[in-house]
Design an enzyme around this catalytic site. Structure first.
Site, PDB file in Angstrom:
ATOM      1  N   SER A  53       0.852  -1.104   0.055  1.00 43.36           N
ATOM      2  CA  SER A  53      -0.098   0.043   0.109  1.00 43.36           C
ATOM      3  C   SER A  53       0.817   1.190  -0.023  1.00 43.36           C
ATOM      4  O   SER A  53       1.028   1.972   1.205  1.00 43.36           O
ATOM      5  CB  SER A  53      -1.025  -0.122   1.135  1.00 43.36           C
ATOM      6  OG  SER A  53      -0.196  -0.305   2.288  1.00 43.36           O
ATOM      7  N   HIS A 174      -3.476  -5.850   3.112  1.00 39.15           N
ATOM      8  CA  HIS A 174      -2.703  -6.722   3.876  1.00 39.15           C
ATOM      9  C   HIS A 174      -3.161  -7.987   4.440  1.00 39.15           C
ATOM     10  O   HIS A 174      -2.516  -8.966   4.585  1.00 39.15           O
ATOM     11  CB  HIS A 174      -1.848  -6.146   5.065  1.00 39.15           C
ATOM     12  CG  HIS A 174      -0.723  -4.945   4.596  1.00 39.15           C
ATOM     13  ND1 HIS A 174      -0.243  -4.312   5.356  1.00 39.15           N
ATOM     14  CD2 HIS A 174      -0.456  -4.777   3.414  1.00 39.15           C
ATOM     15  CE1 HIS A 174       0.462  -3.342   4.951  1.00 39.15           C
ATOM     16  NE2 HIS A 174       0.464  -3.688   3.535  1.00 39.15           N
ATOM     17  N   GLU A 183      -4.122  -2.109   9.913  1.00 38.63           N
ATOM     18  CA  GLU A 183      -3.239  -2.750  11.117  1.00 38.63           C
ATOM     19  C   GLU A 183      -3.882  -2.339  12.573  1.00 38.63           C
ATOM     20  O   GLU A 183      -4.225  -1.040  12.845  1.00 38.63           O
ATOM     21  CB  GLU A 183      -1.986  -2.197  11.086  1.00 38.63           C
ATOM     22  CG  GLU A 183      -1.211  -2.738   9.749  1.00 38.63           C
ATOM     23  CD  GLU A 183       0.133  -1.820   9.557  1.00 38.63           C
ATOM     24  OE1 GLU A 183       0.674  -1.154  10.333  1.00 38.63           O
ATOM     25  OE2 GLU A 183       0.411  -1.466   8.208  1.00 38.63           O
ATOM     26  N   GLU A 226       1.857  -8.932   7.257  1.00 36.31           N
ATOM     27  CA  GLU A 226       2.941  -8.618   8.233  1.00 36.31           C
ATOM     28  C   GLU A 226       2.636  -9.369   9.510  1.00 36.31           C
ATOM     29  O   GLU A 226       3.359  -8.968  10.611  1.00 36.31           O
ATOM     30  CB  GLU A 226       2.791  -7.090   8.696  1.00 36.31           C
ATOM     31  CG  GLU A 226       2.961  -6.237   7.530  1.00 36.31           C
ATOM     32  CD  GLU A 226       2.547  -4.817   7.650  1.00 36.31           C
ATOM     33  OE1 GLU A 226       2.137  -4.500   8.809  1.00 36.31           O
ATOM     34  OE2 GLU A 226       3.188  -4.051   6.574  1.00 36.31           O
ATOM     35  N   ASP A 264      -3.155   1.423  11.898  1.00 37.71           N
ATOM     36  CA  ASP A 264      -2.804   2.177  10.458  1.00 37.71           C
ATOM     37  C   ASP A 264      -4.244   2.058   9.724  1.00 37.71           C
ATOM     38  O   ASP A 264      -4.579   0.907   9.384  1.00 37.71           O
ATOM     39  CB  ASP A 264      -1.691   1.656   9.913  1.00 37.71           C
ATOM     40  CG  ASP A 264      -1.283   2.090   8.648  1.00 37.71           C
ATOM     41  OD1 ASP A 264      -2.133   3.372   8.274  1.00 37.71           O
ATOM     42  OD2 ASP A 264      -0.486   1.661   7.949  1.00 37.71           O
ATOM     43  N   GLU A 309      -2.444   6.286  11.955  1.00 38.25           N
ATOM     44  CA  GLU A 309      -1.459   6.367  11.042  1.00 38.25           C
ATOM     45  C   GLU A 309      -2.428   6.479   9.684  1.00 38.25           C
ATOM     46  O   GLU A 309      -3.518   5.807   9.585  1.00 38.25           O
ATOM     47  CB  GLU A 309      -0.563   5.359  10.850  1.00 38.25           C
ATOM     48  CG  GLU A 309       0.339   5.252   9.557  1.00 38.25           C
ATOM     49  CD  GLU A 309       1.174   4.243   9.732  1.00 38.25           C
ATOM     50  OE1 GLU A 309       1.655   3.597  10.779  1.00 38.25           O
ATOM     51  OE2 GLU A 309       1.499   3.818   8.787  1.00 38.25           O
ATOM     52  N   ASP A 336       2.067   8.502   6.879  1.00 36.22           N
ATOM     53  CA  ASP A 336       2.843   7.627   6.061  1.00 36.22           C
ATOM     54  C   ASP A 336       2.802   7.944   4.731  1.00 36.22           C
ATOM     55  O   ASP A 336       3.775   8.495   3.899  1.00 36.22           O
ATOM     56  CB  ASP A 336       2.419   6.214   6.646  1.00 36.22           C
ATOM     57  CG  ASP A 336       3.314   5.074   5.489  1.00 36.22           C
ATOM     58  OD1 ASP A 336       4.001   5.407   5.027  1.00 36.22           O
ATOM     59  OD2 ASP A 336       2.442   3.981   5.616  1.00 36.22           O
ATOM     60  N   LYS A 361      10.358   5.206   6.436  1.00 34.72           N
ATOM     61  CA  LYS A 361      10.743   4.033   5.623  1.00 34.72           C
ATOM     62  C   LYS A 361      11.980   4.148   4.620  1.00 34.72           C
ATOM     63  O   LYS A 361      11.766   5.141   3.708  1.00 34.72           O
ATOM     64  CB  LYS A 361       9.402   3.446   4.853  1.00 34.72           C
ATOM     65  CG  LYS A 361       8.394   2.976   5.790  1.00 34.72           C
ATOM     66  CD  LYS A 361       6.936   3.049   4.870  1.00 34.72           C
ATOM     67  CE  LYS A 361       6.104   2.320   5.557  1.00 34.72           C
ATOM     68  NZ  LYS A 361       4.675   2.345   4.831  1.00 34.72           N
ATOM     69  N   HIS A 389       8.939  -1.063   8.772  1.00 36.51           N
ATOM     70  CA  HIS A 389       9.319  -2.064   7.850  1.00 36.51           C
ATOM     71  C   HIS A 389       8.258  -1.737   6.572  1.00 36.51           C
ATOM     72  O   HIS A 389       7.605  -0.630   6.764  1.00 36.51           O
ATOM     73  CB  HIS A 389       8.614  -3.376   8.794  1.00 36.51           C
ATOM     74  CG  HIS A 389       7.667  -3.543   9.023  1.00 36.51           C
ATOM     75  ND1 HIS A 389       6.739  -4.747   9.126  1.00 36.51           N
ATOM     76  CD2 HIS A 389       6.452  -2.652   9.094  1.00 36.51           C
ATOM     77  CE1 HIS A 389       5.558  -4.722   9.484  1.00 36.51           C
ATOM     78  NE2 HIS A 389       5.193  -3.362   9.535  1.00 36.51           N
ATOM     79  N   LYS A 412       7.808   0.053  14.163  1.00 34.56           N
ATOM     80  CA  LYS A 412       6.848  -0.641  13.741  1.00 34.56           C
ATOM     81  C   LYS A 412       7.300  -1.744  12.793  1.00 34.56           C
ATOM     82  O   LYS A 412       7.617  -1.473  11.877  1.00 34.56           O
ATOM     83  CB  LYS A 412       5.816   0.329  12.915  1.00 34.56           C
ATOM     84  CG  LYS A 412       4.687  -0.449  12.281  1.00 34.56           C
ATOM     85  CD  LYS A 412       3.857   0.616  11.728  1.00 34.56           C
ATOM     86  CE  LYS A 412       3.762   0.583  10.415  1.00 34.56           C
ATOM     87  NZ  LYS A 412       2.379   1.029   9.585  1.00 34.56           N
TER      88      LYS A 412
END
Ligand code: PGA
Ligand code: ZN
Length: 437
Positions: A53, A174, A183, A226, A264, A309, A336, A361, A389, A412
């Protein structure tokens, strides 16, 4: 420029050889592994991650686009670029800093989003150089990165383990859209736990309790990209909150004293650009900006949420400012996809008061030096930094050293499951022991 300690010879930062290969990431898609050898004989290897994403303003990955291999996602051209063009450029060159090395690649590319050589190509070289030089100086990677970050102010007493945001359940892109929220994470209260290892232990025990609860409900215990649980049987986005809160109690912990929650939303993934609305699939709702802010406010009042997030679409600067004005005192508002580890965008967010925290990131920006710049701009302006990550990871644990080396306060790294996530947590445990923290 900080004088890197011991064994200072000109051969420690002079490139002898560079070699790249195509390997697989945690989703079975190709990525790059690059090894650099310096003249003193030491080597360093790096394996770069890849997102699913992704933000629109991330640097561009060089992919083969050959439909006959890995649905076009092969990286043979990127590997070839390193083994020929970049090899010619770098071999026998002598550097005096990480910045000099990175700048040479940035200049060789010459585009804002690293389209010519590829962000993945450049990053793999940048990280491999950091590792090779670390080994040549006989350092730990976190020491080398800290020397690079702090320069003359380097002090080996500055090292600190981060507060982890530990994934336990996941959905959206995810997690096969088990939930609209991408998340659900635990944030251990570090005043209670004191050490990183205790926080990790407790979080992992809650993760195991979730497994037991899902089992008892006869829900699937399959994992998302994840490593978090992603049961399709969930009846709503809210049910995941209820399961996590129950698991915290079941594992013998208390809300707030031991844990708060981080989310997230990755909301660009369910934002309909044409209509300008958010389409919650599991929630079965179409929401305006105002309505999705209200919904999050409701969640914050109902559940112990301390961080959200990407609460809004990545292009909605005005909405982010409204959001932060409204909720930024209560929670971390983490950018993000809005920020993409880009110092220019962090500055824009500061002007507009759009965020109070930044996700970091490496592969969104494409070099180690630019990532350190993003962290510096973040913390010097009193925003929180969360080193992260990607959903497509490798067994490279570089980011564990990165978060310890810099003043970034959070990490994270996904769930306490799947090797590519565990390797980063285990590296933090290793560093904690080495530093006696
Ligand atoms: P990505 O997801 O690596 O797939 O972009 C991680 C995140 O959104 O934080
Ligand atoms: Zn995100």
């Amino acid at each position: 420029m900080y004088k890197y300690p011991n064994k200072i010879t000109t051969t420690n930062m002079k490139i002898k050889n560079i070699h790249a290969r195509e390997i697989l990431d945690s989703n079975g898609y190709p990525t790059i592994s690059t090894e650099i050898e310096v003249w003193s004989g030491e080597k360093g290897k790096a394996e770069v991650p890849s997102g699913a994403s992704t933000g629109k303003t991330e640097v561009v990955e060089m992919r083969d686009q050959d439909p006959a291999r890995y649905k076009g996602r092969g990286v043979l051209n990127a590997v070839e670029t390193i083994n020929t063009k970049l090899k010619d450029l770098l071999v026998d060159k002598e550097f005096t800093s990480q910045r000099e090395f990175d700048q040479m690649l940035i200049d060789a590319d010459g585009t804002e989003f690293k389209e010519k050589l590829g962000g993945n190509t450049i990053l793999s070289c940048s990280m491999a150089f950091a590792r090779a030089v670390t080994n040549a100086f006989g350092l730990e990677l976190y020491e080398y990165l800290a020397m690079t970050y702090w320069d003359k102010e380097y002090d080996n007493k500055n090292f600190k383990l981060p507060t982890p945001q530990i994934l336990v359940m996941e959905g959206a892109k995810h997690g096969n859209w088990a939930t609209d929220i991408q998340e659900y994470m635990l944030v251990p209260n570090m005043e209670t736990f004191e050490t990183f290892s205790e926080a990790l232990r407790a979080s992992t025990e809650v993760f195991h309790s979730i497994h037991e609860i899902l089992d008892s409900k006869q829900y699937s215990v399959g994992l998302g990209l994840e490593g978090g649980y992603a049961p399709k049987e969930l009846t709503s986005n809210e049910e995941a909150f209820e399961i996590i809160l129950e698991a915290i109690k079941k594992a013998g912990f208390e809300i707030n004293t031991h844990f708060t929650l981080a989310l997230d939303l990755a909301s660009s993934e369910f934002f309909n650009e044409e209509k300008g609305v958010y389409h919650l699939k599991r929630g079965d709702k179409i929401l305006s900006r105002e309505e999705i802010i209200n919904l999050q406010e409701e969640w914050i009042s109902k559940y112990p949420i301390s961080s959200i997030e990407d609460p809004l679409n990545e292009d909605d600067w005005e909405g982010w400012s409204l959001y932060t004005q409204k909720l930024g005192k209560k929670i971390m508002v983490v950018g993000d996809d809005l920020i993409t580890t880009n110092t220019k965008r962090i500055k824009k967010a500061l002007e507009n008061k759009s965020i109070n925290s930044v996700l970091v990131k490496l592969n969104q920006i494409g070099t180690v030096s630019e990532t350190l710049d993003a962290i510096r701009t973040t913390v010097e302006n009193n925003l929180k930094a969360v080193v992260s990550h990607r959903s497509g990871e490798t067994n490279d644990d570089f980011i564990a050293d990165l978060v310890v080396a810099t003043p970034a306060q959070y990490c994270k790294f996904g769930a306490p499951s799947r090797g590519e996530r565990i390797v980063k947590y285990n590296r933090l445990l290793d560093i904690e022991q080495r530093l006696g923290l």
